[in-house]
Write a protein that holds these residues in place. Structure first.
Motif, PDB file in Angstrom:
ATOM      1  N   PHE A  53       0.838  -1.208   0.000  1.00 43.67           N
ATOM      2  CA  PHE A  53       0.000   0.000   0.000  1.00 43.67           C
ATOM      3  C   PHE A  53       0.874   1.260   0.000  1.00 43.67           C
ATOM      4  CE2 PHE A  53      -2.688  -3.373   1.357  1.00 43.67           C
ATOM      5  CZ  PHE A  53      -3.932  -3.064   0.848  1.00 43.67           C
ATOM      6  N   ILE A  54       0.495   2.185  -0.870  1.00 37.97           N
ATOM      7  CA  ILE A  54       1.204   3.460  -0.968  1.00 37.97           C
ATOM      8  C   ILE A  54       0.186   4.575  -0.744  1.00 37.97           C
ATOM      9  CG2 ILE A  54       2.693   4.909  -2.402  1.00 37.97           C
ATOM     10  CD1 ILE A  54       3.121   2.420  -4.214  1.00 37.97           C
ATOM     11  N   ARG A  55       0.471   5.448   0.168  1.00 38.97           N
ATOM     12  CA  ARG A  55      -0.484   6.521   0.487  1.00 38.97           C
ATOM     13  C   ARG A  55      -0.641   7.482  -0.700  1.00 38.97           C
ATOM     14  NH1 ARG A  55      -2.462   7.452   5.294  1.00 38.97           N
ATOM     15  NH2 ARG A  55      -2.738   9.642   4.703  1.00 38.97           N
ATOM     16  N   HIS A  56      -1.868   7.948  -0.888  1.00 38.37           N
ATOM     17  CA  HIS A  56      -2.131   8.879  -1.994  1.00 38.37           C
ATOM     18  C   HIS A  56      -1.322  10.161  -1.865  1.00 38.37           C
ATOM     19  CE1 HIS A  56      -6.231   6.962  -3.244  1.00 38.37           C
ATOM     20  NE2 HIS A  56      -5.187   6.339  -3.744  1.00 38.37           N
ATOM     21  N   ASP A  57      -1.168  10.661  -0.620  1.00 35.77           N
ATOM     22  CA  ASP A  57      -0.411  11.927  -0.486  1.00 35.77           C
ATOM     23  C   ASP A  57       1.040  11.735  -0.939  1.00 35.77           C
ATOM     24  OD1 ASP A  57       0.148  10.397   1.731  1.00 35.77           O
ATOM     25  OD2 ASP A  57      -0.710  11.797   3.192  1.00 35.77           O
ATOM     26  N   ALA A  58       1.597  10.544  -0.651  1.00 34.12           N
ATOM     27  CA  ALA A  58       2.972  10.266  -1.096  1.00 34.12           C
ATOM     28  C   ALA A  58       3.029  10.183  -2.622  1.00 34.12           C
ATOM     29  CB  ALA A  58       3.460   8.955  -0.482  1.00 34.12           C
ATOM     30  N   LEU A  59       2.025   9.527  -3.218  1.00 35.89           N
ATOM     31  CA  LEU A  59       1.982   9.413  -4.680  1.00 35.89           C
ATOM     32  C   LEU A  59       1.839  10.784  -5.336  1.00 35.89           C
ATOM     33  CD1 LEU A  59      -0.306   6.279  -5.230  1.00 35.89           C
ATOM     34  CD2 LEU A  59       2.067   6.535  -5.997  1.00 35.89           C
ATOM     35  N   ARG A  60       0.963  11.609  -4.742  1.00 37.90           N
ATOM     36  CA  ARG A  60       0.744  12.950  -5.303  1.00 37.90           C
ATOM     37  C   ARG A  60       2.029  13.766  -5.275  1.00 37.90           C
ATOM     38  NH1 ARG A  60      -4.213  12.897  -2.636  1.00 37.90           N
ATOM     39  NH2 ARG A  60      -5.804  12.348  -4.173  1.00 37.90           N
ATOM     40  N   ALA A  61       2.712  13.719  -4.131  1.00 39.89           N
ATOM     41  CA  ALA A  61       3.948  14.500  -3.986  1.00 39.89           C
ATOM     42  C   ALA A  61       4.967  14.062  -5.040  1.00 39.89           C
ATOM     43  CB  ALA A  61       4.511  14.308  -2.578  1.00 39.89           C
ATOM     44  N   ILE A  62       5.085  12.754  -5.254  1.00 41.30           N
ATOM     45  CA  ILE A  62       6.062  12.248  -6.227  1.00 41.30           C
ATOM     46  C   ILE A  62       5.678  12.659  -7.649  1.00 41.30           C
ATOM     47  CG2 ILE A  62       6.766  10.084  -7.337  1.00 41.30           C
ATOM     48  CD1 ILE A  62       6.966   8.965  -4.450  1.00 41.30           C
ATOM     49  N   CYS A  63       4.384  12.564  -7.958  1.00 40.84           N
ATOM     50  CA  CYS A  63       3.946  12.924  -9.313  1.00 40.84           C
ATOM     51  C   CYS A  63       4.183  14.409  -9.601  1.00 40.84           C
ATOM     52  CB  CYS A  63       2.469  12.574  -9.506  1.00 40.84           C
ATOM     53  SG  CYS A  63       2.197  10.797  -9.591  1.00 40.84           S
ATOM     54  N   GLU A  64       3.994  15.231  -8.554  1.00 42.73           N
ATOM     55  CA  GLU A  64       4.208  16.670  -8.762  1.00 42.73           C
ATOM     56  C   GLU A  64       5.670  16.985  -9.031  1.00 42.73           C
ATOM     57  OE1 GLU A  64       2.432  18.509  -5.349  1.00 42.73           O
ATOM     58  OE2 GLU A  64       0.426  17.902  -6.020  1.00 42.73           O
ATOM     59  N   GLN A  65       6.556  16.250  -8.387  1.00 40.89           N
ATOM     60  CA  GLN A  65       7.981  16.572  -8.500  1.00 40.89           C
ATOM     61  C   GLN A  65       8.693  15.816  -9.618  1.00 40.89           C
ATOM     62  OE1 GLN A  65       9.561  15.940  -4.521  1.00 40.89           O
ATOM     63  NE2 GLN A  65       7.783  17.039  -3.716  1.00 40.89           N
ATOM     64  N   HIS A  66       8.114  14.715 -10.058  1.00 34.91           N
ATOM     65  CA  HIS A  66       8.822  13.872 -11.028  1.00 34.91           C
ATOM     66  C   HIS A  66       7.896  13.507 -12.185  1.00 34.91           C
ATOM     67  CE1 HIS A  66      11.990  13.462  -8.023  1.00 34.91           C
ATOM     68  NE2 HIS A  66      11.013  13.299  -7.157  1.00 34.91           N
ATOM     69  N   PRO A  67       7.875  14.380 -13.194  1.00 35.72           N
ATOM     70  CA  PRO A  67       6.918  14.186 -14.290  1.00 35.72           C
ATOM     71  C   PRO A  67       7.062  12.854 -15.025  1.00 35.72           C
ATOM     72  CG  PRO A  67       8.414  16.043 -14.713  1.00 35.72           C
ATOM     73  CD  PRO A  67       8.650  15.605 -13.318  1.00 35.72           C
ATOM     74  N   ARG A  68       8.284  12.335 -15.117  1.00 39.20           N
ATOM     75  CA  ARG A  68       8.438  11.045 -15.822  1.00 39.20           C
ATOM     76  C   ARG A  68       7.738   9.925 -15.054  1.00 39.20           C
ATOM     77  NH1 ARG A  68      13.506  12.625 -17.402  1.00 39.20           N
ATOM     78  NH2 ARG A  68      14.337  11.768 -15.483  1.00 39.20           N
TER      79      ARG A  68
END
Lengths: 78, 244
Positions: free
Chosen positions: B109-124
């Motif tokens: 399980f991966i928290r949505h807030d962690a996923l969101r933060a990563i997507c915002e900072q790492h477009p690839r």
């Protein structure tokens, strides 16, 4: 629960069920067999007058306990 | 053969479908993933839920399922190791289907807030995740076609081809032998077929020498023959290296 084997076929070509299905009783065997017959009909019934498709059920001892079949009649009306 | 960590499973999958680079991989390795084991036939997520995390399949097989008003179940897709079945939950807050284990399985399980933060900072990485959900959608399209229009025999062959191809592309199987401890009833729910007909179709595939089965182990004897029988073209799986 006991295991029953649902052989199915058209004319003399029978495909033996080697896996079997667990059923709670005859009522369930009948329901499961009927659902199988519907699929078989959809799949295997061709446009051949008199064609019959069937599901035949064996118990674990190999005794045949139920047969469900459906046959097609095509009649020219004039 | 089991990968060393849960992030490795995720990374392997993303590498198979996108062009994430080493810097992205380092980031992915740092994502906190909480592992959990489940028995077969467990609903991880139910229709109407509002999950705060998404999960990656680490081991086992999962199905997305929907139920009709009168209680009949349709499995709408399978998910294997590396897949993130409810990634769309990151943007669609209310779940519109269930996710159920079809075999004993392990999830991360991966928290949505962690996923969101990563997507915002790492477009690839964001692109790779997007690609993953797009491929899931392509698989759903294929399944609609499979269940709606293919004959039962083709349908069964197709689903076996897909499972084996997907398990191979994430390195879970090396050849064309797969342990698939899925019940006949679950196969029926995935194919829209009665259990009797599932058994008949498996028997027919065996009789024609395309597969052999021992218990839950499916051994494809003639891969090319099975792909022909299953009308199986890998385009919809959008693998970067369709090596199978």
């Amino acid at each position: 629960m006991a295991r029953f084997f649902f052989d199915s076929g058209e004319h003399d070509v029978v495909i033996k069920d080697q896996i079997g299905i667990e059923c709670a009783g005859l009522e369930e065997v009948r329901r499961v067999g009927f659902e199988g017959l519907i699929d078989l009909t959809r799949d295997a019934l061709a446009e051949v007058d008199g064609q019959q498709v069937f599901v035949e059920v064996r118990n674990e001892n190999g005794d045949r306990i139920l047969r469900l079949s459906i046959s097609l009649q095509i009649k020219l009306m004039r | 053969m089991s990968p060393t960590s849960s992030s490795d499973v995720l990374i392997r999958k993303l590498l198979s479908i996108s062009d994430v680079r080493q810097t992205d991989i380092d980031v992915l390795k740092s994502i906190p993933i909480q592992e959990k084991d489940f028995l077969a036939n467990y609903d991880l997520v139910r229709e109407g839920d509002r999950p705060v995390s998404s999960f990656v399949v680490l081991d086992g097989l999962l199905g997305s399922t929907k139920h009709t008003g009168d209680g009949k179940r349709q499995i709408t897709s399978f998910f294997v190791a590396g897949d993130i079945p409810d990634l769309h939950g990151l943007h669609l807050s209310v779940m519109d289907c269930n996710f159920s284990t079809l075999t004993p399985a392990r999830m991360g399980f991966i928290r949505h807030d962690a996923l969101r933060a990563i997507c915002e900072q790492h477009p690839r990485i964001a692109t790779a995740f997007w690609r993953s959900t797009l491929i899931d959608a392509a698989i759903y399209r294929e399944w609609v076609t499979n269940v709606g229009r293919r004959e039962a025999y083709t349908r069964m062959a197709h689903i076996l081809c897909e499972l084996i191809f997907r398990l191979r592309s994430v390195g879970r199987i090396q050849d064309h032998v797969a342990d698939l401890p899925i019940t006949q009833a679950a196969l029926g729910d995935a194919l829209g077929l009665s259990t009797v007909h599932v058994n008949r179709m498996l028997q027919e595939l065996r009789r024609r020498g395309l597969i052999a089965t021992t218990g839950s182990r499916v051994h494809v004897l003639d891969w090319l023959g099975l792909t022909h029988a299953g009308d199986f073209d890998t385009t919809y799986l959008h693998q970067r290296n369709p090596a199978v």
